[in-house]
Scaffold this motif. Sequence first.
Motif, PDB file in Angstrom:
ATOM      1  N   CYS A   1      44.439  -9.650  23.325  1.00  0.00           N
ATOM      2  CA  CYS A   1      43.127  -9.364  22.743  1.00  0.00           C
ATOM      3  C   CYS A   1      42.703  -7.945  23.121  1.00  0.00           C
ATOM      4  O   CYS A   1      42.653  -7.606  24.302  1.00  0.00           O
ATOM      5  CB  CYS A   1      42.089 -10.362  23.245  1.00  0.00           C
ATOM      6  SG  CYS A   1      40.435 -10.079  22.563  1.00  0.00           S
TER       7      CYS A   1
ATOM      8  N   TYR B   1      36.082 -12.738  15.640  1.00  0.00           N
ATOM      9  CA  TYR B   1      37.465 -13.148  15.405  1.00  0.00           C
ATOM     10  C   TYR B   1      38.407 -12.594  16.480  1.00  0.00           C
ATOM     11  O   TYR B   1      39.267 -13.307  16.986  1.00  0.00           O
ATOM     12  CB  TYR B   1      37.940 -12.696  14.018  1.00  0.00           C
ATOM     13  CG  TYR B   1      39.397 -13.005  13.808  1.00  0.00           C
ATOM     14  CD1 TYR B   1      39.808 -14.309  13.563  1.00  0.00           C
ATOM     15  CD2 TYR B   1      40.359 -12.015  13.914  1.00  0.00           C
ATOM     16  CE1 TYR B   1      41.150 -14.619  13.412  1.00  0.00           C
ATOM     17  CE2 TYR B   1      41.710 -12.311  13.768  1.00  0.00           C
ATOM     18  CZ  TYR B   1      42.098 -13.614  13.514  1.00  0.00           C
ATOM     19  OH  TYR B   1      43.425 -13.908  13.381  1.00  0.00           O
ATOM     20  N   THR B   2      38.238 -11.350  16.817  1.00  0.00           N
ATOM     21  CA  THR B   2      39.129 -10.720  17.786  1.00  0.00           C
ATOM     22  C   THR B   2      39.069 -11.443  19.132  1.00  0.00           C
ATOM     23  O   THR B   2      40.086 -11.587  19.811  1.00  0.00           O
ATOM     24  CB  THR B   2      38.804  -9.219  17.934  1.00  0.00           C
ATOM     25  OG1 THR B   2      38.886  -8.611  16.646  1.00  0.00           O
ATOM     26  CG2 THR B   2      39.774  -8.521  18.856  1.00  0.00           C
ATOM     27  N   LEU B   3      37.909 -11.932  19.489  1.00  0.00           N
ATOM     28  CA  LEU B   3      37.779 -12.676  20.755  1.00  0.00           C
ATOM     29  C   LEU B   3      38.575 -13.974  20.760  1.00  0.00           C
ATOM     30  O   LEU B   3      38.856 -14.522  21.830  1.00  0.00           O
ATOM     31  CB  LEU B   3      36.308 -12.984  21.043  1.00  0.00           C
ATOM     32  CG  LEU B   3      35.572 -12.017  21.933  1.00  0.00           C
ATOM     33  CD1 LEU B   3      34.115 -12.426  22.093  1.00  0.00           C
ATOM     34  CD2 LEU B   3      36.228 -11.860  23.287  1.00  0.00           C
ATOM     35  N   THR B   4      38.952 -14.478  19.595  1.00  0.00           N
ATOM     36  CA  THR B   4      39.736 -15.724  19.553  1.00  0.00           C
ATOM     37  C   THR B   4      41.187 -15.501  19.943  1.00  0.00           C
ATOM     38  O   THR B   4      41.905 -16.467  20.194  1.00  0.00           O
ATOM     39  CB  THR B   4      39.701 -16.381  18.156  1.00  0.00           C
ATOM     40  OG1 THR B   4      40.385 -15.544  17.218  1.00  0.00           O
ATOM     41  CG2 THR B   4      38.271 -16.659  17.704  1.00  0.00           C
ATOM     42  N   LEU B   5      41.618 -14.244  19.995  1.00  0.00           N
ATOM     43  CA  LEU B   5      42.997 -13.962  20.377  1.00  0.00           C
ATOM     44  C   LEU B   5      43.199 -14.286  21.856  1.00  0.00           C
ATOM     45  O   LEU B   5      42.459 -13.804  22.706  1.00  0.00           O
ATOM     46  CB  LEU B   5      43.335 -12.491  20.123  1.00  0.00           C
ATOM     47  CG  LEU B   5      43.261 -12.026  18.669  1.00  0.00           C
ATOM     48  CD1 LEU B   5      43.438 -10.524  18.590  1.00  0.00           C
ATOM     49  CD2 LEU B   5      44.291 -12.755  17.829  1.00  0.00           C
TER      50      LEU B   5
ATOM     51  N   VAL C   1      36.556  -5.318  20.759  1.00  0.00           N
ATOM     52  CA  VAL C   1      35.457  -6.283  20.718  1.00  0.00           C
ATOM     53  C   VAL C   1      34.162  -5.604  21.159  1.00  0.00           C
ATOM     54  O   VAL C   1      33.116  -5.727  20.501  1.00  0.00           O
ATOM     55  CB  VAL C   1      35.749  -7.501  21.616  1.00  0.00           C
ATOM     56  CG1 VAL C   1      34.521  -8.411  21.720  1.00  0.00           C
ATOM     57  CG2 VAL C   1      36.958  -8.268  21.102  1.00  0.00           C
TER      58      VAL C   1
ATOM     59  N   PHE D   1      40.163  -5.953  24.069  1.00  0.00           N
ATOM     60  CA  PHE D   1      38.787  -6.127  24.534  1.00  0.00           C
ATOM     61  C   PHE D   1      37.904  -4.916  24.220  1.00  0.00           C
ATOM     62  O   PHE D   1      36.720  -5.054  23.941  1.00  0.00           O
ATOM     63  CB  PHE D   1      38.763  -6.435  26.031  1.00  0.00           C
ATOM     64  CG  PHE D   1      39.535  -7.670  26.387  1.00  0.00           C
ATOM     65  CD1 PHE D   1      39.309  -8.864  25.730  1.00  0.00           C
ATOM     66  CD2 PHE D   1      40.499  -7.641  27.381  1.00  0.00           C
ATOM     67  CE1 PHE D   1      40.019 -10.012  26.050  1.00  0.00           C
ATOM     68  CE2 PHE D   1      41.220  -8.777  27.722  1.00  0.00           C
ATOM     69  CZ  PHE D   1      40.990  -9.970  27.054  1.00  0.00           C
TER      70      PHE D   1
ATOM     71  N   ARG E   1      38.142  -9.529  29.562  1.00  0.00           N
ATOM     72  CA  ARG E   1      37.642 -10.559  28.634  1.00  0.00           C
ATOM     73  C   ARG E   1      36.180 -10.858  28.950  1.00  0.00           C
ATOM     74  O   ARG E   1      35.373 -11.009  28.042  1.00  0.00           O
ATOM     75  CB  ARG E   1      38.482 -11.838  28.721  1.00  0.00           C
ATOM     76  CG  ARG E   1      37.917 -12.944  27.811  1.00  0.00           C
ATOM     77  CD  ARG E   1      38.834 -14.131  27.679  1.00  0.00           C
ATOM     78  NE  ARG E   1      40.016 -13.855  26.911  1.00  0.00           N
ATOM     79  CZ  ARG E   1      40.081 -13.844  25.568  1.00  0.00           C
ATOM     80  NH1 ARG E   1      38.999 -14.076  24.854  1.00  0.00           N
ATOM     81  NH2 ARG E   1      41.221 -13.602  24.960  1.00  0.00           N
TER      82      ARG E   1
ATOM     83  N   GLU F   1      33.253 -10.640  26.254  1.00  0.00           N
ATOM     84  CA  GLU F   1      32.421 -11.808  25.948  1.00  0.00           C
ATOM     85  C   GLU F   1      30.945 -11.492  26.174  1.00  0.00           C
ATOM     86  O   GLU F   1      30.082 -11.900  25.383  1.00  0.00           O
ATOM     87  CB  GLU F   1      32.860 -13.016  26.777  1.00  0.00           C
ATOM     88  CG  GLU F   1      34.193 -13.570  26.317  1.00  0.00           C
ATOM     89  CD  GLU F   1      34.772 -14.636  27.230  1.00  0.00           C
ATOM     90  OE1 GLU F   1      34.250 -14.830  28.370  1.00  0.00           O
ATOM     91  OE2 GLU F   1      35.760 -15.278  26.828  1.00  0.00           O
TER      92      GLU F   1
ATOM     93  N   ASP G   1      46.331 -14.025  23.593  1.00  0.00           N
ATOM     94  CA  ASP G   1      47.202 -13.003  24.171  1.00  0.00           C
ATOM     95  C   ASP G   1      46.998 -11.686  23.436  1.00  0.00           C
ATOM     96  O   ASP G   1      46.938 -11.649  22.212  1.00  0.00           O
ATOM     97  CB  ASP G   1      48.675 -13.415  24.057  1.00  0.00           C
ATOM     98  CG  ASP G   1      49.005 -14.639  24.900  1.00  0.00           C
ATOM     99  OD1 ASP G   1      48.444 -14.743  26.004  1.00  0.00           O
ATOM    100  OD2 ASP G   1      49.806 -15.471  24.444  1.00  0.00           O
TER     101      ASP G   1
END
Length: 134
Positions: free
Chosen positions: A35, A27-31, A40, A37, A110, A114, A33
């Motif tokens: 985010c 879910y956090t990766l969907t942010l 994550v 990291f 990011r 990822e 602005d």
Amino acid sequence: MNVRPEVLQVVKQWIEIAEEDYKNAEYTLTLIDGCPFRTVCFHAQQVVEKYLKALLIMKNIPFPKTHDLLYIISLIPKNTGLELSFRDIDTLNRYAVEARYPGDLEPVSRTDAEKAFEIAQEVRMRIRALLTIK
């Protein structure tokens, strides 16, 4: 494999908490602005750690309290069929503690987040296939 019900219960508890970490990272990766990291990456590391420990519990292999993923993997018997990239796992090791506190950890991008999540997804999939818990 015949596993005692109380052992299965503990394994399921570890998986449940690992899944919470998984959902947090996903879910956090969907942010778009802002985010976080590092968060994550931390949750990705936790997914891997908890799934590895669930596998050890299932195999009745004791382990110490540690976040060192390479050490945890070293406890898993070679004949288990778990094939993982040690380089990928080592990448996650630095996120267990360093990512949570100020210090020497370089900024996390990011792309880093990822990649950490991809590693967690892969390990999760492989261990879930080995656990065969209903």
